[in-house]
Design an enzyme around this catalytic site. Sequence first.
Site, PDB file in Angstrom:
ATOM      1  N   ALA A 157       0.914  -1.232   0.163  1.00 39.23           N
ATOM      2  CA  ALA A 157       0.026  -0.047  -0.106  1.00 39.23           C
ATOM      3  C   ALA A 157       0.908   1.316   0.164  1.00 39.23           C
ATOM      4  CB  ALA A 157      -0.900   0.013   1.274  1.00 39.23           C
ATOM      5  N   GLU A 200       0.960   5.487   1.239  1.00 40.27           N
ATOM      6  CA  GLU A 200       0.552   6.490   2.026  1.00 40.27           C
ATOM      7  C   GLU A 200       0.328   7.699   1.284  1.00 40.27           C
ATOM      8  OE1 GLU A 200       3.752   5.216   2.156  1.00 40.27           O
ATOM      9  OE2 GLU A 200       5.150   6.753   2.883  1.00 40.27           O
ATOM     10  N   GLU A 220      -0.150   2.726   6.906  1.00 41.46           N
ATOM     11  CA  GLU A 220      -0.643   3.740   6.017  1.00 41.46           C
ATOM     12  C   GLU A 220      -0.987   5.094   6.518  1.00 41.46           C
ATOM     13  OE1 GLU A 220       1.338   3.135   3.440  1.00 41.46           O
ATOM     14  OE2 GLU A 220       1.280   1.195   3.679  1.00 41.46           O
TER      15      GLU A 220
HETATM   16  N1  TRP Z   1       5.592   3.694   1.333  1.00 39.74           N
HETATM   17  C1  TRP Z   1       5.027   2.523   1.023  1.00 39.74           C
HETATM   18  C2  TRP Z   1       4.872   1.965   2.478  1.00 39.74           C
HETATM   19  O1  TRP Z   1       5.661   1.395   3.199  1.00 39.74           O
HETATM   20  C3  TRP Z   1       5.791   1.468   0.394  1.00 39.74           C
HETATM   21  C4  TRP Z   1       5.514   1.545  -1.329  1.00 39.74           C
HETATM   22  C5  TRP Z   1       4.300   1.249  -1.745  1.00 39.74           C
HETATM   23  C6  TRP Z   1       6.225   1.614  -2.082  1.00 39.74           C
HETATM   24  N2  TRP Z   1       4.487   1.170  -3.084  1.00 39.74           N
HETATM   25  C7  TRP Z   1       5.584   1.567  -3.400  1.00 39.74           C
HETATM   26  C8  TRP Z   1       7.747   1.725  -2.317  1.00 39.74           C
HETATM   27  C9  TRP Z   1       6.407   1.403  -4.687  1.00 39.74           C
HETATM   28  C10 TRP Z   1       8.315   1.888  -3.611  1.00 39.74           C
HETATM   29  C11 TRP Z   1       7.743   1.476  -4.828  1.00 39.74           C
HETATM   30  O2  TRP Z   1       3.799   1.891   2.994  1.00 39.74           O
HETATM   31 ZN    ZN Z   2       5.611   2.504   5.121  1.00 42.71          ZN
END
Ligand code: TRP
Ligand code: ZN
Length: 880
Positions: free
Chosen positions: A265, A267, A301
């Site tokens: 997912a 955020e 998230e």
């Molecule tokens: N920031 C997201 C999380 O940790 C991680 C994430 C979701 C992500 N989709 C991605 C990272 C695509 C790199 C590429 O919840």
């Molecule tokens: Zn995260």
Amino acid sequence: MKKAQVKATKLEDYVSPAFLVDHVDLTFFLKPEATKVHSKLKIRQNSDCKQSLFLDGDALRLDTVVIDGRVLGQDEYECGEFSLSIPDFPSEAILEIVTFIDPVHNTKLEGLYLSSGNFCTQCEAEGFRRITYYPDRPDVMATYTVTVHADQDSYPVLLSNGNLIDQGVEEDGSHWAKWDDPFPKPSYLFALVAGDLACCEDSFKTRSGQDVTLKIFVEHGNEDKCAYAMDSLIRSMKWDEERFGLEYDLDIFNIVAVSDFNMGAMENKSLNIFNSKCILASPDTATDFEFERIEAIVAHEYFHNWTGNRVTCRDWFQLSLKEGLTVYRDQEFSADMRSAPVKRIQDVRTLRARQFPEDAGPLSHPIRPESYIEINNFYTSTVYEKGGEVIRMMAELLGKDGFRKGLDLYFERHDNQAVTCDDFVAAMEDANGANLKHFRLWYSQAGTPEVEANWSYDAQEKTFTLTLDQFTAPTPGQDVKQPLLIPFTVGLIGQNGAALPLKLEGENGDKQTTKRTLQFDQDHQIFTFVDVNELPVPSLNRNFSAPIKLSTKYTTGDLAFLMGHDKDAFSRWDAAQTYASRLMLKMVKSVQEGGVAEFDSQYADILAINIADKSLDPAFLAQMLGLPSIDYVTEQMEVADFAAVEKVRSVFKAGIAKALYGQFKELYLAGKEAAAYSPDSDSAGRRALCNTALGYLSVIENDPACLKLVVDQFEAADNMTDRMAALSLLADIPGEEREKALKAFESRYADNTLVMDKWFAVQATSTISNALEEVKKLLTHSAFSYKNPNKVRALIGAFSGANPARFHAEGGEGYRFLADSIIHLNGINPQVASKILAPLGSWRRMNATHQKMMKAELQRILDTEDLSNDVYEIASKSLV
Ligand code: TRP
Ligand code: ZN
């Protein structure tokens, strides 16, 4: 080859941006093959000297560039494959850029793409540059206004970040919506969704009285599977207010579930986008484990809104700043919602299964890496899970209140900023008057510390001396390691199970604590406890206070004692893991020396004591009865022999099953009496115990009654947890029942793509000897698609990552199969291709024949034309 030119990005090269963007105004005209993106940027110089403006871009078709209303000629800018630069850019200007993009052919699922006919975006880490030219780095924070135009019939729902401020309909059948996000954010948090989606709605009133509308958007037909995610969201919002004083800051919070998604997912500010696997659940389609995961990810998230969005990362080397902290927060949330000790056990299991091998292999890196080729490759278990452990250690060292004070100061100082891990630690120090200089080494030093504990008791002096040694093996690029500051929590247990007081030599006063955290910060350190009136058994690294590998001189008697008496549930469970692994390794050795693997029934006797202890929580008892994984046991061998460990583990399991047949039957029948399905923690714990018992019964050979229990459960189950538990047991038992159950499941769920993933995975992880052949056949199944990451993970990922004995089978077909898959996926979705590569990198632990085969496959991958940076980085690092 082209790959010689690949450049690594280095932390030490960081320079602050030459230009900042104060506001972004985007207008989208959505078309599957040619979406027009009009971007209007309010730009301001951020350095003293005149510079070119450098913008990132990838797979864009540039149409026009306009500065302060004047269209630029082609000689006034330079457009490269991955950039657009404009020399002598004014110190302040409005820059307008028009680009065209091709969402329908975007199989990388980064940037703007289509999933089941709906438009959606994924911009972390560097996807925004696939939408428009932009300084695509997290330290450029801007407010956004976004107008989305699309055909009204095909895309009735139009969403972006922030608040909906205007909307309208055009005469040509299109409509538009205008969104405004008042919070400055980096481009990776931008999101847009347009599609024909159903919506579930609820609301939340914040502590300060603000009403927040909560919406979850899903494909039509899935409206009945959002309730648990919505409930999890509401509980997360409340928990964050109570535990950390953090409130939501807009009056709308949207979640969209899509089928094609590279990770779990994302955020994005006020518009979280989820893999539908992490949202949709009903008793008939999701297991207890999946309900639990949905709760954790929805919370994760949501928690990012403060830890990640309001305060974000200066650069991608700081990724653990937001991920480690948010993992810690979601773990604490789940611990409060469910059983805290069981949650801790599960988290340590995951850490040991994923992070420890990563940290011991060719891809080992610190939680704050120093260099990367492709940042997508650093969304690792180390950055996330070990990062979470590092935060947990700080919380342990500073205490609950101290940690809260530090976090408060962190937000007070850095709200709306892009900061570093050092800024976080500094806030913790300053709020507490603490010095974490030595502790900071956890951010820069890779590898799992190995701690050896020795002890002696002096009955005359009544002293107990604990000697600790720490050692961290060299990792790539780090030959010399320093001792870390390890918070090492200990207890001393007396012969009747009582906790003995812990008073260190030289301490005055009558400190009567029975549990304390030692600050172990030297290579070699001695702790002497005084007034110890009887010979104790030490309980060490309680609740897994530090992410280390601990070796001890426990006798089997000590381990049995801890399994029965340790008040620290984690250590009690860990004693069982240590004991069982030791026995299995002994059996492996005897098999390798030509003997037979004989089961030592002593272990079953101790389990029986646990089963008889009615005070134990069923969920915890299920953990006590759970054997260490094949991987965990194999990791403790000099040269890995998965086949031998698999064999021995099944003898061990069958031995326990035979010895405790009566108890398991009783547990099973008692569990079956339970009431109607509910996904709550207690009910899930009861089912876990019941299905663990069934798992033991199922390995009793030549007992038709036991097999019948499994078949009956499969057929009569009124929920997915029990149905799936039975199916995965049947999947390991060749024969008619197996085939019949798989068929029945397939026809029942043919239309449910998420459930079909489970059907793929259960076959990919089966212990049957021809599992690989089956997997290959399933690649042609109509429900399988290389373009859907969930499918790839369910079939290929599950086989290579969670079926070690078949993957490492003699002959190397498993290796060839994985390499073929990666080469194929490289052209479709490099991020997914590189994520499933890791198992090939474990060749160092194998015998010479396997090493040769694995390295040959890595080389074959590296020889592929048009190899992506993602795959290149992992394959090349795995080979050296
Ligand atoms: N920031 C997201 C999380 O940790 C991680 C994430 C979701 C992500 N989709 C991605 C990272 C695509 C790199 C590429 O919840
Ligand atoms: Zn995260």
